[in-house]
Scaffold this active site. Structure first.
Site, PDB file in Angstrom:
ATOM      1  CB  CYS A   1      -7.245   2.729   4.165  1.00  0.00           C
ATOM      2  SG  CYS A   1      -7.714   1.875   5.674  1.00  0.00           S
TER       3      CYS A   1
ATOM      4  CG  ASN B   1      -8.881  -2.656   2.581  1.00  0.00           C
ATOM      5  OD1 ASN B   1      -8.260  -3.667   2.892  1.00  0.00           O
ATOM      6  ND2 ASN B   1      -8.764  -1.512   3.247  1.00  0.00           N
ATOM      7  CD  GLU B   2      -9.164  -2.921   7.598  1.00  0.00           C
ATOM      8  OE1 GLU B   2      -9.291  -1.715   7.896  1.00  0.00           O
ATOM      9  OE2 GLU B   2      -8.363  -3.678   8.170  1.00  0.00           O
TER      10      GLU B   2
ATOM     11  CD  GLU C   1      -2.873   1.238   2.338  1.00  0.00           C
ATOM     12  OE1 GLU C   1      -2.806   0.400   3.258  1.00  0.00           O
ATOM     13  OE2 GLU C   1      -3.804   2.044   2.215  1.00  0.00           O
TER      14      GLU C   1
HETATM   15  O1  AHR Z   1      -2.150  -1.562   6.846  1.00  0.00           O
HETATM   16  C1  AHR Z   1      -2.604  -0.302   7.209  1.00  0.00           C
HETATM   17  C2  AHR Z   1      -4.115  -0.202   7.142  1.00  0.00           C
HETATM   18  O2  AHR Z   1      -4.672  -1.075   8.058  1.00  0.00           O
HETATM   19  C3  AHR Z   1      -4.711  -0.632   5.840  1.00  0.00           C
HETATM   20  O3  AHR Z   1      -4.709   0.386   4.914  1.00  0.00           O
HETATM   21  C4  AHR Z   1      -6.117  -0.987   6.231  1.00  0.00           C
HETATM   22  O4  AHR Z   1      -6.674  -1.937   5.380  1.00  0.00           O
HETATM   23  C5  AHR Z   1      -5.976  -1.436   7.655  1.00  0.00           C
HETATM   24  O5  AHR Z   1      -6.887  -0.806   8.477  1.00  0.00           O
END
Ligand code: AHR
Length: 659
Positions: free
Chosen positions: A245, A376-377, A48
C-alpha cells in the site's frame, strides 16, 4: 518433551512403522512426465515498510527523526539540562530547501555537561551490543565556533554505556559532515542517546545519526545484518519492493516516489508512512519514511542475496480504500516517465542521465532489472486505462521488461473477475493475485491453478498469508496451523509452476513493539530476529524447488486434499534429486507409499526434512525462536518404492538421489 516426540516420529518413519490401524495410501510419481519447468526465481519476498520493517527495522539507523522533519519537529527528542533556557535549542525551517527544510540551532554560553542537551529515544529504544563500535555523524555549520558535543549512549536506567566527544572542526556558512566512533560497554535492548552541548557558541545541526558498525556487509549507514541474513538464508528468487500500500499512499502526495529515495540521504525527502494512521487501533504517530533505505539500496540488497529486483510503481492512483485520488489521464506523463527512468536507473549506461545517478551512488554496472510492477491493489476501469499507457510506453522502449499488473485486493469476486478478464484480453505478461484468507481457504484452493489457462498471462502470487482470525485483525497468529495450510496450498502452486511463476508471502517484517499488521513472516525486536513457522515453510520451498515439475498422482488424480493430504513432486536436474513435498493436514499419522516410475535410478537412502506438531497453535517467539523448525530424518527406498509414515499435521520434503 517436544524433541522426544519428534525423535520418536523420526524413528517411526525410519523404521517404516506406521500406526497399526492405518491403511497405506499409494501414490505414483512419474519422473518421465515433466509437467513444467520451475522458475528458479519462483519463491521470493515481499518487502514493505510496514510494522517498522524499514525505518526502525532493517534500516539500522538508531536515531529517530534525525532531520527534524516529522510532523512534530522534535518528536523522539527531549530537551534536557539544568540551565536550558527558551531559545537555546530552536528548530529552524528553511523555505528554500524542499527535501530537508528543518535543522536545529543550538546556542550556549559557558555550558558544561548537564546544562543543555538533547536525548533521542530511538525507535522503541535502541538495540545496543556490548563491545560493538558505533558510528555517530552529524551535518553542521558554525558561524560562531566554540561548541563541542559530548555524546552519551545510555542504557534503560540512564547509565552511560558509551561516550565520545565531537569537536566540530570547520566554521563558516557551509554545511559539513563530521563523525566520531565509540564502543559500547554493555548490551541494552532499549537504549537512548544523549548529546550535551559544552562551551560557548552557536551551531546548526542536521542529520544527527548513529549506526552500529555490524551492518550487513559492514556497510556504513547500512542494514541490520541479522534481518538480512534471515532473507539470505531463504535464497529468495526475487525481492518485491517497496510494497504494498505504501506504493499508493493515502493520497497522491504520500505515494512512493522512487526518485526522491536516491542520491545523498540528506536530500531524500522524508514523508509520513501511511501505516502511521492507517489503523485507528494501531496508531503509530512516529512512523515516517526517511528513505535511508531507498531504491538504490533495494537493488543492492537484491543483488547481494542473488534475488531479482521487482520494483512496483504507482500507476497514477492513490489507495482506493482511502482517498481514491486519481491523476487525470492528460497528466499521466510524469508517472509513465518515472517508470521509463527507473529502467534507465537500473539498466542504463553510466552515460545516461539515470544510469549516472546509479553510478555516482557506487554501482556503475547495471542492476539488470527484468521485471516491473505497475499498481498495487488498484482496480476498476480507471486502473485499466492508466496501465495501458504504461504498457504502450514501456513495451515500445523496453520490450524485454516483463510487466506485472494487479488483479486487485481479492482472489475472487466482481473486481477480480473484471480485472482478470481485462488483463487477459490485453495478454499482459504477469497478473499479481493477492490472498489474505483463512487457513481453510488455502486448503480448499490447493487446486486453484489446475484449471488455469496454460497459454495466457503468468500468475504472480504476490501477497498471501493465512489469517488465523481475519484480515487486518490484531489477533492473527503466525502459528503452525496457518503455516501448514500455506504449505499445503503451495503444493498446488508448485504443481502449476508453468502458470504460477512467482510467489511471495506478505508482509515480511514486523517489530514486536511497532507493528500494525499481523501475521508477518519475520518478527524482530531491537536486538533479535526470528522466522515464524510460515518463514520455515517459505524457506523449505525456496531451498527445495527443483527444476522440473513431474507427475504425482493418487488413482490418476493430483493430490490436493484427499484424506487431508497435499502433494507435489519435482526433479532437480542439476543435483540429480527427486523431491516430493507432502503435507498431512490431519490428526492421524498416515502411511504412504510412492511408486517411482520413469527414473532410471533411485538411491536406497534419502532424507525427509519435516515439520510436525499436533499443537496447531504452536509458534516461534523471540524467547523460543526454534519451537517450530524443520527436523531431518533418513528414509529408505526399496527398489522403486518409497515408504514413509507422515506424522499428524506435518509437512514433509522427501529427497532421493537419482544417479
Ligand atoms: O501486506 C500488507 C498490505 O496488504 C499491503 O500493503 C497491501 O498491498 C495489502 O492490502
Amino acid at each position: 518433551m517436544r524433541n522426544t516426540f519428534l525423535r520418536s516420529l523420526a524413528l517411526g518413519a525410519v523404521l517404516g512403522i506406521g500406526t497399526a490401524y492405518a491403511q497405506t495410501t499409494k501414490f505414483t510419481v512419474n519422473g518421465a512426465q515433466v509437467k513444467a519447468q520451475v522458475n528458479q526465481h519462483m519463491y521470493g519476498v515481499f518487502f514493505e515498510d510496514i510494522n517498522m520493517g524499514a525505518d526502525g527495522g532493517i534500516y539500522a539507523e538508531l536515531i529517530k527523526n534525525r532531520s527534524f522533519e516529522f510532523y512534530k519537529p522534535l518528536m523522539g527528542w527531549k530537551k534536557e539540562g539544568d540551565k536550558i533556557a527558551e531559545g537555546d535549542i530552536l528548530v529552524l525551517n528553511r523555505t528554500n530547501h524542499e527535501a530537508n527544510p528543518r535543522f536545529l540551532r543550538v546556542k550556549t554560553q559557558n555550558a558544561s555537561k548537564g546544562n543543555i542537551g538533547l536525548t533521542n529515544e530511538g525507535f522503541r529504544g535502541m538495540g545496543i551490543k556490548k563491545d560493538l563500535k558505533y558510528d555517530f555523524s552529524v551535518m553542521y555549520r558554525q558561524t560562531t565556533p566554540g561548541l563541542s558535543l559530548r555524546l552519551e549512549l545510555l542504557d534503560g536506567k540512564d547509565n552511560i554505556i558509551g561516550t565520545a566527544t565531537l569537536k566540530p572542526e570547520k566554521s563558516g556558512e557551509d554545511w559539513h559532515k563530521q563523525g566520531v566512533s565509540f564502543v559500547s560497554s554493555a548490551t541494552e535492548l532499549k537504549g537512548k542517546f544523549r548529546i550535551w552541548f559544552e562551551g560557548s557558541g552557536s551551531i546548526d545541526l542536521d542529520m544527527i545519526s548513529l549506526f552500529p558498525t555490524d551492518t550487513w556487509k559492514n556497510r556504513p549507514g547500512g542494514m541490520r545484518a541479522d534481518m538480512v541474513q534471515l532473507l539470505a538464508d531463504m535464497k529468495p528468487g526475487f525481492i518485491r519492493f517497496p510494497g504494498g500500500c505504501i506504493v499508493e499512499g493515502h493520497d497522491l502526495e504520500t505515494r512512493y516516489q522512487w526518485k526522491k529515495t536516491v542520491g545523498p540521504i540528506e536530500d531524500r525527502q522524508l514523508i509520513v508512512n501511511r501505516w502511521n494512521t492507517e489503523f485507528a487501533h494501531r496508531l503509530t504517530p512516529d512512523y515516517y519514511q526517511t528513505f535511508g533505505l531507498g531504491f538504490f539500496e533495494y537493488f543492492q540488497l537484491a543483488e547481494d542475496i542473488g534475488a531479482e529486483a521487482m520494483p512496483i510503481l504507482n500507476c497514477g492512483m492513490a489507495c482506493q480504500f482511502n482517498t481514491s485520488e486519481l491523476v487525470p489521464m492528460e497528466d499521466m506523463e510524469q508517472y509513465v516517465q518515472d517508470a521509463l527512468d527507473l529502467i534507465e536507473f537500473a539498466n542504463g549506461p553510466v552515460s545516461s542521465k539515470w544510469g549516472k545517478v546509479r553510478s555516482d551512488m557506487g554501482h556503475p554496472a547495471p542492476f539488470n532489472l527484468k521485471m516491473l510492477g505497475v499498481g498495487n491493489e488498484n482496480w476498476g476501469p480507471q486502473y485499466v486505462e492508466r496501465l495501458k499507457l504504461f504498457q504502450t510506453a514501456i513495451k515500445a522502449k523496453y520490450p524485454n521488461i516483463k510487466l506485472i499488473y494487479s488483479s486487485g485486493t481479492d482472489p475472487n469476486g466482481a473486481k477480480f473477475d473484471y480485472l482478470n478478464g481485462e488483463l487477459r484480453k490485453l495478454n499482459v505478461d504477469i497478473i499479481d493475485e493477492h490472498y489474505y484468507r483463512s487457513p481453510e481457504w488455502f486448503l480448499e484452493n490447493a487446486a486453484r491453478y489446475d484449471s488455469y489457462d496454460r497459454n495466457g498471462p503468468k500468475v504472480f502470487a504476490g501477497e498471501y498469508a493465512a489469517q488465523s482470525d481475519r484480515i487486518a485483525s490484531t489477533k492473527n497468529e503466525n502459528n503452525w496451523k496457518t503455516a501448514l495450510a500455506e504449505a499445503s496450498f503451495l503444493t498446488g502452486l508448485e504443481r502449476n509452476a508453468d502458470v504460477v511463476r512467482l510467489a511471495s508471502y506478505a508482509p515480511l517484517f514486523a517489530h514486536v513493539d511497532g507493528w500494525q499488521w499481523t501475521p508477518d513472516m519475520i518478527w524482530v525486536d531491537n536486538l533479535h530476529a526470528y522466522g515464524t513457522p510460515n518463514y520455515q515453510i517459505q524457506k523449505l520451498y525456496s531451498l527445495n524447488k527443483g527444476t522440473d515439475v513431474i507427475s504425482l498422482t493418487e488413482n490418476g488424480k493430483a493430490v490436493s486434499g484427499q484424506d487431508g493430504m497435499y502433494a507435489s513432486a519435482t526433479l532437480d536436474k542439476n543435483k540429480n534429486e527427486l523431491i516430493i513435498k507432502i503435507s498431512n493436514y490431519s490428526d492421524k499419522a498416515k502411511d504412504v507409499e510412492f511408486a517411482i516410475e520413469g527414473l532410471k535410478k533411485l538411491a536406497s537412502k534419502g532424507t525427509n526434512t519435516f515439520i510436525a506438531s499436533e499443537n496447531l497453535d504452536k509458534e516461534n517467539t523471540i524467547e523460543n525462536p526454534k519451537n517450530v523448525v524443520p527436523m531431518e530424518q533418513s528414509i529408505k527406498a526399496s527398489g522403486k518404492k518409497v515408504k514413509a509414515s507422515l506424522a499428524p499435521y506435518s509437512f514433509n520434503v522427501l529427497k532421493f538421489k537419482t544417479n
